[in-house]
Enzyme design. Structure first.
Site, PDB file in Angstrom:
ATOM      1  N   HIS A 183       6.155 -24.629 -12.608  1.00 31.13           N
ATOM      2  CA  HIS A 183       6.405 -25.482 -13.780  1.00 31.13           C
ATOM      3  C   HIS A 183       6.217 -24.685 -15.075  1.00 31.13           C
ATOM      4  CE1 HIS A 183       4.651 -28.560 -10.834  1.00 31.13           C
ATOM      5  NE2 HIS A 183       5.888 -28.974 -11.014  1.00 31.13           N
ATOM      6  N   GLY A 206      14.033 -26.059 -11.599  1.00 24.88           N
ATOM      7  CA  GLY A 206      13.806 -24.883 -10.763  1.00 24.88           C
ATOM      8  C   GLY A 206      14.799 -24.799  -9.616  1.00 24.88           C
ATOM      9  N   LEU A 224       0.655 -29.400 -12.640  1.00 26.78           N
ATOM     10  CA  LEU A 224       1.429 -28.221 -13.047  1.00 26.78           C
ATOM     11  C   LEU A 224       0.901 -26.938 -12.418  1.00 26.78           C
ATOM     12  CD1 LEU A 224       2.104 -28.926 -16.843  1.00 26.78           C
ATOM     13  CD2 LEU A 224       3.404 -29.661 -14.838  1.00 26.78           C
ATOM     14  N   HIS A 225       1.837 -26.097 -12.009  1.00 27.55           N
ATOM     15  CA  HIS A 225       1.501 -24.803 -11.417  1.00 27.55           C
ATOM     16  C   HIS A 225       2.414 -23.748 -12.038  1.00 27.55           C
ATOM     17  CE1 HIS A 225       5.168 -25.367  -9.176  1.00 27.55           C
ATOM     18  NE2 HIS A 225       4.683 -26.400  -8.478  1.00 27.55           N
ATOM     19  N   ASP A 264      14.138 -26.263  -5.860  1.00 20.90           N
ATOM     20  CA  ASP A 264      14.747 -27.515  -5.394  1.00 20.90           C
ATOM     21  C   ASP A 264      16.257 -27.377  -5.634  1.00 20.90           C
ATOM     22  OD1 ASP A 264      12.219 -29.295  -4.937  1.00 20.90           O
ATOM     23  OD2 ASP A 264      11.892 -28.255  -6.816  1.00 20.90           O
TER      24      ASP A 264
HETATM   25  P1  AMP Z   1       8.221 -31.254  -9.451  1.00 18.87           P
HETATM   26  O1  AMP Z   1       7.033 -31.504 -10.294  1.00 18.87           O
HETATM   27  O2  AMP Z   1       7.887 -30.789  -8.070  1.00 18.87           O
HETATM   28  O3  AMP Z   1       9.250 -32.351  -9.505  1.00 18.87           O
HETATM   29  O4  AMP Z   1       8.946 -30.004 -10.114  1.00 18.87           O
HETATM   30  C1  AMP Z   1       9.348 -30.044 -11.461  1.00 18.87           C
HETATM   31  C2  AMP Z   1      10.290 -28.908 -11.717  1.00 18.87           C
HETATM   32  O5  AMP Z   1       9.654 -27.676 -11.421  1.00 18.87           O
HETATM   33  C3  AMP Z   1      11.542 -28.985 -10.827  1.00 18.87           C
HETATM   34  O6  AMP Z   1      12.671 -28.618 -11.598  1.00 18.87           O
HETATM   35  C4  AMP Z   1      11.251 -27.968  -9.764  1.00 18.87           C
HETATM   36  O7  AMP Z   1      12.411 -27.391  -9.208  1.00 18.87           O
HETATM   37  C5  AMP Z   1      10.469 -26.938 -10.558  1.00 18.87           C
HETATM   38  N1  AMP Z   1       9.660 -26.104  -9.657  1.00 18.87           N
HETATM   39  C6  AMP Z   1       8.812 -26.535  -8.696  1.00 18.87           C
HETATM   40  N2  AMP Z   1       8.284 -25.479  -8.038  1.00 18.87           N
HETATM   41  C7  AMP Z   1       8.831 -24.374  -8.599  1.00 18.87           C
HETATM   42  C8  AMP Z   1       8.702 -22.969  -8.356  1.00 18.87           C
HETATM   43  N3  AMP Z   1       7.896 -22.499  -7.411  1.00 18.87           N
HETATM   44  N4  AMP Z   1       9.420 -22.127  -9.119  1.00 18.87           N
HETATM   45  C9  AMP Z   1      10.250 -22.598 -10.086  1.00 18.87           C
HETATM   46  N5  AMP Z   1      10.408 -23.902 -10.369  1.00 18.87           N
HETATM   47  C10 AMP Z   1       9.710 -24.773  -9.640  1.00 18.87           C
END
Ligand code: AMP
Length: 290
Positions: free
Chosen positions: A38, A148, A34-35, A151
């Site tokens: 997330h 987010g 998580l960043h 994507d």
């Molecule tokens: P992931 O863990 O990469 O599958 O991302 C999980 C959710 O976090 C997805 O809905 C992504 O679009 C969202 N997300 C990833 N990076 C960002 C960001 N920089 N800003 C906003 N949402 C994000």
């Protein structure tokens, strides 16, 4: 922070209780590590919903054979702490076997809008995403699920999936969280070496140049050209695609103008970065009026 690893425990002891007490349930699906991006989703969910489930599952079916499934960062305990700090109520972290029994044989596939952009270069990726998201929506049965706009194609695909299959959930799309220098926050940024990290913000800068051109009336193909030229000035990038599309249908714009989303994918070494920018129709009018 409670971490639940099985579907039965999640359903029976947790979600059922939350629902019985009239709570509105939010779901934030993630791959973990998580960043700030997330956390912005979890925070938004906790502002609106009474009980926020964060799923953490490195979904094997959305990674291609040559992609980074094995080396994808995994840090469950740290993730649970971070999620709790911003209002998450429960982590759902199933094993691979829990989500995909050996004889798993059902897939969810969204056609057409998964074919362009990232779908063209990541065969099977969206099938993996739509299958796992459908499963997570069925398991958690949230009132709302948060995604987010970073994507962007994924968000549009999930909205289409939920509409087409009449899944009773509201899909909420939230803005991209960026580093101070404009780089979209991503779990994959940690793969970048110092030189690559220094160059990385130019992906968004190139998209901003494209958006600027679009606001001055440039058409889809012209905008793509501006972005490509801007990226070409940074030789460390290997561009995979730059495409201006209709924000709803994701069809290439060609000679049409805004509204548009300009999306790009580029490699820095082995690391693939994606980003996008949206230009509303009234952005053009505002410039011309002014
Ligand atoms: P992931 O863990 O990469 O599958 O991302 C999980 C959710 O976090 C997805 O809905 C992504 O679009 C969202 N997300 C990833 N990076 C960002 C960001 N920089 N800003 C906003 N949402 C994000």
């Amino acid at each position: 922070m409670r971490i639940v690893e099985t579907i039965s425990e999640l359903r029976v002891s947790t979600i059922a209780q939350a629902r019985a007490s009239g709570k509105v349930v939010g779901l934030v699906p993630t791959l973990g590590a998580l960043h700030a991006g997330h956390l912005s989703l979890i925070e938004a969910a906790s502002r609106r919903d009474d009980f926020v489930v964060v799923s953490i599952f490195v979904n094997p079916t959305q990674f291609g054979p040559e992609e980074d499934y094995q080396r994808y960062p995994r840090q469950l305990i740290r993730d649970a702490e971070l999620a709790e700090q911003v209002g998450g109520d429960l982590i759902f972290a199933p094993s691979r076997a829990e989500m995909y029994p050996d004889d798993h044989s059902t897939w969810v596939e969204v056609e057409d809008i998964t074919e362009g952009l990232c779908g063209r270069f990541r065969p099977g990726h969206f099938r993996g995403v739509t299958t796992v998201v459908t499963k997570l929506l069925n398991i958690v049965q949230p009132d709302r699920a948060y995604f987010g706009k970073k994507d962007y194609q994924q968000l549009v695909v999930i909205k289409r999936l939920v509409r087409d299959l009449n899944i009773p959930v509201e899909i909420v799309g939230l803005p991209t969280v960026r580093e101070a220098d404009g780089l979209a926050v991503s779990s994959r940024n940690q793969y970048l070496d110092t030189q690559q990290r220094a160059a990385a913000p130019q992906l968004y800068q190139a998209l901003q140049h494209g958006a600027e051109a679009a606001r001055h009336g440039a058409r889809g193909t012209e905008v793509e050209q501006v972005v490509r030229e801007s990226l070409a000035s940074e030789p460390v990038f290997t561009v995979q695609y730059v495409q201006a599309v209709d924000p709803e249908t994701l069809q290439p714009l060609g000679e049409a103008g805004a509204p548009m989303v300009v999306a790009a994918a580029a490699y820095l070494g082995d690391t693939r970065l994606i980003d996008n920018i949206k230009i509303e129709e009234d952005a053009i009018n505002a410039e011309n009026d002014g």
